[in-house]
Design a protein around this motif. Structure first.
Motif, PDB file in Angstrom:
ATOM      1  N   CYS A 235       2.713   0.274 -12.560  1.00  0.00           N
ATOM      2  CA  CYS A 235       1.438   0.687 -13.150  1.00  0.00           C
ATOM      3  C   CYS A 235       0.354   0.823 -12.079  1.00  0.00           C
ATOM      4  O   CYS A 235      -0.497   1.726 -12.157  1.00  0.00           O
ATOM      5  N   ARG A 236       0.377  -0.057 -11.070  1.00  0.00           N
ATOM      6  CA  ARG A 236      -0.621   0.008 -10.008  1.00  0.00           C
ATOM      7  C   ARG A 236      -0.495   1.305  -9.206  1.00  0.00           C
ATOM      8  O   ARG A 236      -1.490   2.010  -8.961  1.00  0.00           O
ATOM      9  N   ILE A 237       0.735   1.671  -8.823  1.00  0.00           N
ATOM     10  CA  ILE A 237       0.932   2.897  -8.052  1.00  0.00           C
ATOM     11  C   ILE A 237       0.696   4.122  -8.920  1.00  0.00           C
ATOM     12  O   ILE A 237       0.175   5.145  -8.444  1.00  0.00           O
ATOM     13  N   ARG A 238       1.054   4.037 -10.188  1.00  0.00           N
ATOM     14  CA  ARG A 238       0.801   5.160 -11.094  1.00  0.00           C
ATOM     15  C   ARG A 238      -0.690   5.473 -11.160  1.00  0.00           C
ATOM     16  O   ARG A 238      -1.093   6.637 -11.168  1.00  0.00           O
ATOM     17  N   ASP A 239      -1.516   4.448 -11.185  1.00  0.00           N
ATOM     18  CA  ASP A 239      -2.969   4.661 -11.175  1.00  0.00           C
ATOM     19  C   ASP A 239      -3.430   5.247  -9.849  1.00  0.00           C
ATOM     20  O   ASP A 239      -4.342   6.084  -9.814  1.00  0.00           O
ATOM     21  N   MET A 240      -2.805   4.833  -8.749  1.00  0.00           N
ATOM     22  CA  MET A 240      -3.182   5.359  -7.439  1.00  0.00           C
ATOM     23  C   MET A 240      -2.853   6.844  -7.318  1.00  0.00           C
ATOM     24  O   MET A 240      -3.527   7.574  -6.582  1.00  0.00           O
TER      25      MET A 240
ATOM     26  N   ASP B  14       4.183  -4.408 -12.930  1.00  0.00           N
ATOM     27  CA  ASP B  14       2.850  -4.470 -12.322  1.00  0.00           C
ATOM     28  C   ASP B  14       2.716  -3.474 -11.181  1.00  0.00           C
ATOM     29  O   ASP B  14       1.717  -2.744 -11.094  1.00  0.00           O
ATOM     30  N   ASN B  15       3.706  -3.430 -10.296  1.00  0.00           N
ATOM     31  CA  ASN B  15       3.650  -2.488  -9.172  1.00  0.00           C
ATOM     32  C   ASN B  15       3.737  -1.039  -9.645  1.00  0.00           C
ATOM     33  O   ASN B  15       3.080  -0.147  -9.092  1.00  0.00           O
TER      34      ASN B  15
ATOM     35  N   GLU C  52       0.800  -1.213   0.000  1.00  0.00           N
ATOM     36  CA  GLU C  52       0.000   0.000   0.000  1.00  0.00           C
ATOM     37  C   GLU C  52       0.841   1.274   0.000  1.00  0.00           C
ATOM     38  O   GLU C  52       0.284   2.377  -0.008  1.00  0.00           O
TER      39      GLU C  52
END
Length: 604
Positions: free
Chosen positions: A587-592, A584-585, A571
């Protein structure tokens, strides 16, 4: 002695950039031709075919530095692809270049008219013992956010580099708005469904009043008297070292007179409040102003007052501000730098490159390459410098750009490859930007993170923080720590202390904008030991050597201004600021963070 030939058919201006074609086959052919060409030169101008000199004719070999140029030994036109031509810049340079063009002549007339209308100077004789400062014309073509020509601008600029401190000027500092403040203002406006408007002050520096006696020469093309006559400046002129400070003093006095309150922690932020919670908020960046609020009457009064005091242009809704494109819709505000990204790619010949999905490979550990071949440091610094300005709207580039910036002293091939990787990522995500949604919330929260001894050269750690209003990012940082830490706890504790500084500053900005008190700010950290250390003087053996300036975090926690909470590494949003992540991490944080494509949020 052989000399370079003169090209009568090619006009070579005095300044510009050298342009060389990149055709490998022809370049190799040209180089091989140059290597085989050993020139035979006789010892005298009269060449005697029956020369009986036992040493024979002197052989002169072509110098290597001439391989990039055409000289008299090759006829012009045989291999034009290998010639070096000077291409003039887009904008003219000298007065003689523009004197016959109506658009530039009109631009100069407008500049002189603005100067005289503003009562900037008066014609006089140069006093004995005084010196005059030279002036020159600067020409610039202005473009809008679509890349189309907006206007032609001619600016009369004083040669301020000839000024002497203590004689021609004293103080020169003038504040400008921080991007953190601008993004915070946009996030608040989006959350409250406010519109953001923009004003541009024409010839802003001409309004600043001077305290010193400054004399300038008459501008080229607009001489009104003999050479012994000069202009005495009543107000500042562009190019003077004290011009920015004089303008800020003028506009600051205006805001105070109009009843605005200046923020003590951001000197370019002014707020005016009236009854029934009516408010107008203005942020100033030199001569560009953006303002927002909740009352149309205050807007109209402000614009009318500005028009009475300054020559200004009402640009309507904020669309293009300092190279950043802003789209305002009913659902929120989107800000990006798509046009600037195109310019960067074109400037460094990367417009046709293949895009990639992340700016840095996780396994790539950059370090100093002492044995590598040094590359062009100037070009490397230009690439990194251009990418630095992209960080105004692209937090996903923060770590990678700040990492490659550490090697500007002596870049090598591996460092240039890393920068080009960032440019390829920029090509693949050129339409990405920050999206601030309508009614997204106004709560300020932060994330703090650090790697441990991530720099392979000096073993220093990297600190990173991210602050969000609601669920969208407004402030971020990726920075190498000033000291070598001895444990993960110490590295995380120092990162949290730096994060706390930014948290206090942002909370005070929000309190000034929203007319509220400073509230406790939640900062998330994925290291339990550093959280415990921020609350109590535990682990004395591990923390006794930490500099006292970092322990003020404990005081902030005790006073209830900062609340440190634990979060899992999954998180941890600030992870993207401290290390290279898997795809993967990343792109996930970029979206957050609230980064998305403009096509996903703006419907044409």
């Amino acid at each position: 002695m052989r000399q370079l030939i003169d090209c009568d058919d090619v006009e070579i201006p005095s300044t510009g950039y050298a342009h060389e074609t990149d055709n490998d086959a022809e370049e190799q052919a040209s180089n091989s031709q140059s290597e085989e060409m050993d020139l035979v030169v006789s010892d005298s101008e009269e060449e005697d075919g029956n020369n009986e000199n036992p040493l024979g004719k002197r052989v002169s070999k072509r110098p290597d530095y001439l391989n990039d140029y055409e000289t008299g030994d090759i006829e012009i036109g045989e291999s034009s692809n290998s010639q070096a031509f000077f291409i003039p810049s887009e904008d003219p340079i000298s007065y003689n270049d523009v004197a016959k063009h109506d658009v530039w002549r009109q631009a100069m007339d407008n500049e002189i008219t603005a100067i005289e209308r503003n009562d900037t100077w008066e014609l006089t004789h140069l006093p004995s013992g005084a010196k005059k400062i030279g002036v020159k014309w600067i020409y610039k073509t202005k473009y809008n956010e679509q890349g189309r020509i907006d206007k032609y601008k001619a600016r009369l600029v004083a040669k301020g580099y000839t000024q002497q401190q203590g004689i021609d000027y004293n103080e020169v500092f003038a504040p400008v708005a921080r991007w953190d403040t601008i993004r915070t203002l946009l996030a608040i406006a989006a959350a409250r469904n406010w519109c953001v408007f923009q004003l541009d002050v024409k010839s802003a520096f001409l309004h600043g009043e001077l305290d010193e006696e400054v004399y300038v020469e008459q501008p080229l093309g607009y001489q009104k008297a003999g050479k012994d006559m000069v202009y005495k400046l009543k107000k500042s002129l562009y190019g003077l070292k004290q011009a920015p400070r004089a303008w800020y003093s003028k506009i600051e006095a205006y805001f105070c007179k109009e009843g605005f309150m200046k923020c003590a922690h951001e000197h370019t932020l002014f707020v005016k409040k009236e009854a029934e919670s009516k408010v107008i908020i203005v942020s100033l960046y030199v001569d560009d102003l953006i303002f927002t609020g909740n009352d149309q009457r205050l807007f109209d009064e402000f614009k009318k007052s500005m028009e009475e005091n300054f020559a200004m242009t009402d640009l309507g809704r904020m669309r293009y501000f300092l190279g950043v494109e802003v789209k305002q819709t009913k659902e929120g505000i989107f800000m990006s730098q798509q046009k600037y990204a195109f310019e960067i790619l074109k400037r460094f010949n990367m417009e046709n490159c293949n895009g990639v999905c992340n700016p840095i490979v996780p396994s790539n550990k950059l370090m100093k390459d002492e044995n590598g071949t040094a590359c062009d440091a100037t070009n490397y610094k230009q690439m990194v410098g251009c990418l630095m300005y992209m960080l105004a709207t692209r937090p996903d580039l923060a770590f990678s750009v700040c990492l490659v910036a550490r090697f500007m002293e002596r870049p090598t091939d591996i460092h240039v490859a890393a920068v080009k990787r960032i440019l390829r990522y920029l090509k693949g995500t050129i339409s990405y930007g920050l999206w601030y949604e309508k009614r997204n919330g106004e709560e300020l929260s932060g994330w703090s993170d650090s790697d441990y001894a991530g720099d392979l050269d000096d073993r220093k750690s990297t600190s990173g923080y991210v602050f969000m209003i609601g669920s969208k990012v407004v402030s971020w940082s990726s920075k190498k720590q000033p000291i070598v830490t001895l444990s993960t706890t110490e590295a995380e504790f120092i990162a949290a202390a730096n994060c706390a500084c930014q948290a206090i500053w942002l909370s005070r900005i929000l309190a000034h904008i929203c007319a509220g008190k400073e509230e406790c700010i939640t900062v998330y950290c994925d290291n339990s030991s550093s959280i415990k250390l921020s609350r109590n003087p535990v682990m004395h053996g591990r923390s006794k050597h930490i500099d006292v300036r970092f322990h003020f975090l404990r005081d902030l926690t005790k006073e209830g201004k900062i609340q440190m909470l634990h979060c899992s590494s999954f998180e941890q949003v600030a992870d993207i600021m401290t290390k290279a992540l898997s795809l993967d991490n990343f792109c996930r944080i970029r979206d957050m963070l609230g980064l998305c494509k403009i096509e996903d949020v703006i419907v044409n």
